[in-house]
Design an enzyme around this catalytic site. Structure first.
Site, short mmCIF file in Angstrom:
data_model
loop_
_atom_site.label_atom_id
_atom_site.label_comp_id
_atom_site.label_asym_id
_atom_site.label_seq_id
_atom_site.Cartn_x
_atom_site.Cartn_y
_atom_site.Cartn_z
N GLU A 30 2.57 -0.85 -11.42
CA GLU A 30 3.11 -2.15 -11.14
C GLU A 30 2.27 -3.14 -9.97
O GLU A 30 1.79 -4.02 -10.21
CB GLU A 30 4.73 -2.26 -10.66
CG GLU A 30 5.66 -1.85 -11.90
CD GLU A 30 5.77 -0.69 -11.99
OE1 GLU A 30 5.27 0.28 -11.39
OE2 GLU A 30 6.78 0.04 -12.81
N PHE A 41 22.06 2.98 -11.12
CA PHE A 41 20.66 3.65 -11.48
C PHE A 41 19.56 2.76 -11.41
O PHE A 41 19.79 1.62 -12.10
CB PHE A 41 20.71 4.49 -12.63
CG PHE A 41 19.50 5.08 -13.10
CD1 PHE A 41 18.98 5.96 -11.96
CD2 PHE A 41 18.91 4.48 -14.07
CE1 PHE A 41 17.52 6.56 -12.56
CE2 PHE A 41 17.52 5.12 -14.47
CZ PHE A 41 16.85 6.19 -13.61
N GLN A 42 18.54 2.59 -10.59
CA GLN A 42 17.39 1.70 -10.46
C GLN A 42 17.93 0.49 -10.04
O GLN A 42 17.12 -0.53 -10.43
CB GLN A 42 16.70 1.83 -11.72
CG GLN A 42 16.06 3.15 -12.01
CD GLN A 42 14.99 3.12 -13.24
OE1 GLN A 42 15.16 2.55 -14.29
NE2 GLN A 42 14.02 4.13 -13.06
N LYS A 44 19.85 -7.15 -16.63
CA LYS A 44 19.69 -6.63 -18.23
C LYS A 44 20.57 -7.47 -19.24
O LYS A 44 20.26 -7.73 -20.24
CB LYS A 44 19.94 -5.42 -18.20
CG LYS A 44 19.58 -4.66 -19.24
CD LYS A 44 19.58 -2.95 -19.22
CE LYS A 44 19.35 -2.64 -20.90
NZ LYS A 44 18.80 -1.37 -20.97
N MET A 49 -14.21 1.18 7.45
CA MET A 49 -14.05 0.31 8.61
C MET A 49 -13.16 0.96 9.78
O MET A 49 -13.34 0.65 11.11
CB MET A 49 -13.23 -0.88 8.13
CG MET A 49 -12.90 -2.07 9.21
SD MET A 49 -14.63 -2.64 9.65
CE MET A 49 -14.91 -4.12 8.60
C1 LIG Z 1 -3.29 -0.63 1.93
C2 LIG Z 1 -3.93 -0.47 3.16
N1 LIG Z 1 -3.97 0.69 3.77
C3 LIG Z 1 -4.47 0.64 5.18
C4 LIG Z 1 -5.25 -0.04 5.51
C5 LIG Z 1 -6.37 -0.20 6.79
N2 LIG Z 1 -7.78 -0.12 6.48
C6 LIG Z 1 -8.57 -1.25 6.49
S1 LIG Z 1 -10.12 -1.19 6.00
C7 LIG Z 1 -9.68 0.63 5.70
C8 LIG Z 1 -10.69 1.48 5.41
C9 LIG Z 1 -11.21 1.02 3.84
O1 LIG Z 1 -12.11 2.34 3.19
P1 LIG Z 1 -13.00 1.96 1.96
O2 LIG Z 1 -12.18 1.36 1.06
O3 LIG Z 1 -13.66 3.31 1.91
O4 LIG Z 1 -14.02 0.74 2.55
P2 LIG Z 1 -15.07 1.06 3.55
O5 LIG Z 1 -14.61 0.39 4.98
O6 LIG Z 1 -15.64 2.24 3.91
O7 LIG Z 1 -16.36 -0.03 3.17
C10 LIG Z 1 -8.52 0.85 5.98
C11 LIG Z 1 -7.79 2.18 6.00
C12 LIG Z 1 -5.51 -1.43 4.61
N3 LIG Z 1 -6.16 -2.48 4.92
N4 LIG Z 1 -4.79 -1.51 3.32
#
Ligand SMILES: Cc1ncc(C[n+]2csc(CCOP(=O)(O)OP(=O)(O)O)c2C)c(N)n1
Length: 560
Positions: free
Chosen positions: A49, A111-112, A161, A470
């Site tokens: 979803e 349920f659900q 539903k 990041m």
């Molecule tokens: C759903 C979610 N969980 C955690 C984060 C925190 N977060 C921000 S950037 C990042 C790293 C992203 O890694 P990647 O997709 O490999 O991209 P890169 O920075 O290596 O280009 C994280 C864990 C987020 N923004 N969204």
């Protein structure tokens, strides 16, 4: 005409001009899904979803009309939550239909059963739990109106539903009348005159534009104001493309990873004309130090945004396109020659010097620059969240609005790939690139099946640095290189995964292979997953540390 609730819903969607919905079935929407048999609607079956709602979000951003999502009750509905919040933060019009347990079971922990109207209250523009079939046509009409007018946003309809089964009279209303909801469109004429005077008087003005320009389609008016008034333009992440990146008046993106020109100009301006922005902390840095010398004109459709984060001198509530049109009619060229000379001395772009690191590893910024060059900047780009997102913002030159689809406010990893599906559905003739990271891509990787099944020829470029780049960057800079759970020890082979789903997979390890691989991917008619093994130690610069004045850059050199 007597119709079942589920049939009413389908008929109403058709009346609203909807041709595509994204969703995932389940017990509480079986009747709704059954009614799809007799309709002209195209349904895109996602594999989760969250994938469905991000796809609808990407579709809405590009198509400029509401995206529609179907999901079942309970886990189906709760799986939508991130996507709802994402759309809410970025003002994206969505109409979300969730099934609910039958009315006589509501409140019994059936349920659900999940109270999705309760759960989603803070992240929707509005929501409805339908309790009476006679109200359904009005509710659907209102939902579309609310989602797409004023400041757009997600609206959820929870449809039990039994009401999907129940028959009622279907007369679709022509108009809506929602007491208390009358978005102010025109802008106060007195305030517009004050704004014109302030612009005329300013010697160092800047336009700070955001996603609101894109949503209201005010880009040509903004361009005219900039050119007529000789005013430099700065665009936030959500606004990229709303003013051409190649225009000499363009200074780049502001804030944490902004250009020097954009940040210095904001800090030295005597007037900020803020259009469709919300002064996010990633843009302002330390609030108390932000643009302390500037008067601020803030134009926005949502009065809640005005004065929320910064003090505003001339507030104008209205639709940007209409307000800027009125403003233009009165505007004369300003005296900004010295200011333009000054801003032109600052870096407006982030330079890239090399294609490879000393160790011969591919530089991710260079790959993104090449994608832009090879597609002549015409590809529609959806990104995930992280370093690759910021590099895309810095190095892909967006010339037109609606060229970039990215999760701005919520910063949702896992958004980019499903959003790209929605973009390609909305624009089947365009080249669509998804620029992702190896972390983000794995968050909705199951949508490879949706892409292949619907023959969506998306080109996915994974900037694979074998880490959560990041996070690793922040640990390097602010946690003394203590890398806690940000490095992937056993990265998967994305090319093989692509192959398993029926897409073409490519692994690119050498800098000299990059351009050839991109050309080859563009020759392929179907979808391609390009796994670029990039330098894991590359950082996003320039950078301003969080909660610092945005003129205080961390790097000394001005680029990588
Ligand atoms: C759903 C979610 N969980 C955690 C984060 C925190 N977060 C921000 S950037 C990042 C790293 C992203 O890694 P990647 O997709 O490999 O991209 P890169 O920075 O290596 O280009 C994280 C864990 C987020 N923004 N969204």
């Amino acid at each position: 005409m007597k119709l079942k609730g589920s049939e009413m819903l389908i008929a109403a969607l058709e009346k609203e001009g909807i041709d595509t919905v994204f969703g995932y079935p389940g017990g509480a929407v079986l009747t709704l899904y059954d009614s799809l048999h007799q309709s002209s609607l195209k349904h895109i079956l996602a594999r989760h979803e969250q994938g469905a709602i991000h796809a609808a979000d990407g579709y809405a951003r590009i198509a400029g009309k509401p995206g529609v999502v179907f999901a079942t009750s309970g886990p189906g509905a709760t799986n939508l939550v991130t996507g709802i919040a994402n759309a809410h933060m970025d003002s994206v019009p969505l109409v979300i239909i969730t099934g609910q347990v039958p009315t006589f079971l509501i409140g019994t922990d059936a349920f659900q059963e999940a109270d999705i109207t309760g759960i989603s209250i803070p992240i929707v523009k509005h929501n409805y739990l339908v309790k009476d079939i006679r109200e359904l046509p009005r509710i659907i009409k209102e939902a579309f109106h609310l989602a797409s007018t004023g400041r757009p946003g997600p609206v959820l309809i929870d449809l039990p539903k039994d009401l999907q089964e129940q028959k009622g009279e279907f007369v679709y209303p022509e108009e809506v009348d929602i007491p208390g909801y009358k978005p102010n469109l025109e802008g106060h004429p007195g305030q517009i005159t004050r704004a014109v005077k302030a612009i005329q008087k300013a010697r160092s003005p800047v336009i700070l534009g955001g996603g609101g320009i894109v949503r209201s389609g005010a880009n040509s008016e903004i361009k005219q104001i900039a050119q007529q008034g000789k005013i430099p333009v700065i665009l936030t992440l959500m606004g990229l493309g709303a003013f051409p990146a190649s225009d000499p008046l363009y200074l780049g993106m502001p804030g944490m990873h902004g250009t020097r020109a954009a940040n210095y100009a904001l800090m030295e301006a005597d007037l900020i004309i803020a259009v469709g922005v919300r002064f996010d902390d990633r843009v302002t840095g330390k609030l108390e130090s932000f643009a302390s010398q500037a008067k601020v004109i803030h134009i926005d459709i949502d009065p809640v945004e005005i004065g929320k984060n910064i003090v505003v001198d001339i507030p104008i509530v209205g639709d940007l396109k209409r307000v800027t049109k009125s403003l233009l009619a009165k505007l004369k060229p300003g005296d900004t020659i010295n200011w333009i000379e000054k801003v032109n001395q600052w870096d407006k772009t982030v330079p890239i010097k090399e294609s490879a690191s000393k160790e011969g590893r591919i530089k991710p910024q260079w790959v993104i620059k090449k994608i832009c060059e090879i597609t002549e900047g015409k590809a529609l780009v959806a990104t995930d969240v992280g370093q690759h997102q910021m590099w895309t913002a810095q190095h892909y030159r967006f010339e037109k609005p609606r060229g970039l689809v990215t999760s701005g406010g919520l910063g949702t990893m896992g958004f980019g790939f499903p959003a790209a599906l929605g973009v390609q559905v909305a624009c089947p003739q365009d080249t669509v690139f998804c620029i992702s990271g190896d972390g983000s891509f794995q968050m909705n990787i199951q949508e490879l099946a949706t892409m292949v099944g619907n023959r969506l020829p998306i080109k996915i470029a994974i900037m694979n640095n074998r880490c959560l780049g990041m996070v690793r960057q922040w640990q390097e800079l602010f946690y003394q290189k203590r890398y806690s759970h940000s490095i992937f020890e056993d990265p998967p082979d994305f090319a093989k995964i692509a192959d398993a789903y029926g897409a073409k997979g490519m692994k690119i390890e050498e800098p000299e292979e990059v351009e050839k691989a991109l050309h080859e991917a563009l020759q392929v008619e179907g979808p391609v997953v390009m796994d670029f093994r990039v330098d894991p130690w590359e950082n996003v610069f320039p950078m301003v540390a969080p909660n610092q004045p945005i003129s205080k850059f961390m790097d000394k050199g001005g680029g990588q």
